[in-house]
Design an enzyme around this catalytic site. Structure first.
Site, PDB file in Angstrom:
ATOM      1  N   THR A  13       1.135  -1.688   0.099  1.00 14.35           N
ATOM      2  CA  THR A  13       0.115  -0.331  -0.139  1.00 14.35           C
ATOM      3  C   THR A  13       0.702   1.717  -0.042  1.00 14.35           C
ATOM      4  O   THR A  13      -0.034   2.331  -0.805  1.00 14.35           O
ATOM      5  CB  THR A  13      -0.847  -0.522   1.237  1.00 14.35           C
ATOM      6  OG1 THR A  13      -0.029  -0.349   2.240  1.00 14.35           O
ATOM      7  CG2 THR A  13      -2.159  -1.196   1.129  1.00 14.35           C
ATOM      8  N   HIS A 110       8.281   3.395   8.904  1.00 12.97           N
ATOM      9  CA  HIS A 110       8.379   2.512   9.481  1.00 12.97           C
ATOM     10  C   HIS A 110       7.052   3.284  10.536  1.00 12.97           C
ATOM     11  O   HIS A 110       7.071   3.922  11.238  1.00 12.97           O
ATOM     12  CB  HIS A 110       8.991   2.216  11.102  1.00 12.97           C
ATOM     13  CG  HIS A 110       9.561   2.133  12.118  1.00 12.97           C
ATOM     14  ND1 HIS A 110      10.202   0.628  12.265  1.00 12.97           N
ATOM     15  CD2 HIS A 110       8.784   2.309  13.197  1.00 12.97           C
ATOM     16  CE1 HIS A 110       9.148  -0.399  13.209  1.00 12.97           C
ATOM     17  NE2 HIS A 110       8.998   0.911  13.869  1.00 12.97           N
TER      18      HIS A 110
END
Ligand code: GAR
Length: 195
Positions: A13, A110
């Site tokens: 994504t 992250h």
């Protein structure tokens, strides 16, 4: 034109957010030259093919040991002459030789506000499970440069996201992606492409 290679392991994504941002002009002066995965089943490879971008799998299973895999990975990356390598959910430790060759030219997304919930063992849903367990009220995402450590390189961008009552790791992961990751990763690439 900044030549970008995106490395992925899963659904992709974040890769999609990058491709959409290039198509819509939110990222300028950059092109994705290849998408490389360690996992042949990664849906991210399909997303690349749909965009007519070379989609390459370099699987550790195809090599006798880690050193051979690391070398194949580096050689594959080099073929595309990247100015920037983007780790978009790439769940393999980057070989030291690659970090040396591309120092300050590798970035990672992250799914937490580093230095919280990062380092060895913190990836994907595990990050959100840990955040919920600790009871934090704010989490988010971080784009950082990659160095020899795990999630330890200089921070480029961060965005905070609210944790809501009743969140599960899955609902929190989705909100962090929508409100933070899919925004700051394209933004970081655009900033690098346009200095
Ligand atoms: C993303 O949430 C990304 O931040 C995370 O993996 C997911 C990949 O999703 N990366 C890490 O946890 C790295 N430590 P995607 O394949 O749909 O972009």
């Amino acid at each position: 034109m900044l030549r970008v290679v995106v490395m992925v392991s899963g659904g992709g994504t974040n890769l999609q957010a990058i491709l959409d941002a290039i198509d819509s002009g939110k990222i300028t002066n950059a092109s994705v030259e290849a998408v490389i995965s360690n996992n042949s089943g990664a849906y991210a490879l399909e997303r690349a093919r749909n965009h007519h971008i070379p989609a390459v799998c370099v699987s550790p299973k195809s090599y006798p040991d880690r050193a051979a895999f690391n070398q194949a990975l580096l050689e594959t990356v080099k073929q595309y002459r990247p100015d920037l390598i983007v780790l978009a959910g790439f769940l393999v430790t980057i070989p030291p030789e690659m970090i040396k060759e591309y120092r300050n030219r590798i970035i990672n997304i992250h799914p937490s506000l580093i230095p919280s919930f990062c380092g060895v063992g913190y990836y994907g849903l595990k990050v959100h499970e840990a955040a919920l367990k600790r009871g934090v009220k704010i989490t988010g995402a971080t784009v950082h440069y990659v160095d020899e450590g795990v999630d330890s390189g200089p921070i480029l961008l961060q965005k905070a996201v609210e944790v809501k009552e009743g969140d599960t790791p899955e609902t929190l992961q989705r909100r962090v992606m929508e409100e933070a990751e899919w925004q700051i990763l394209p933004e970081a690439i655009n900033r690098i492409a346009n200095k």
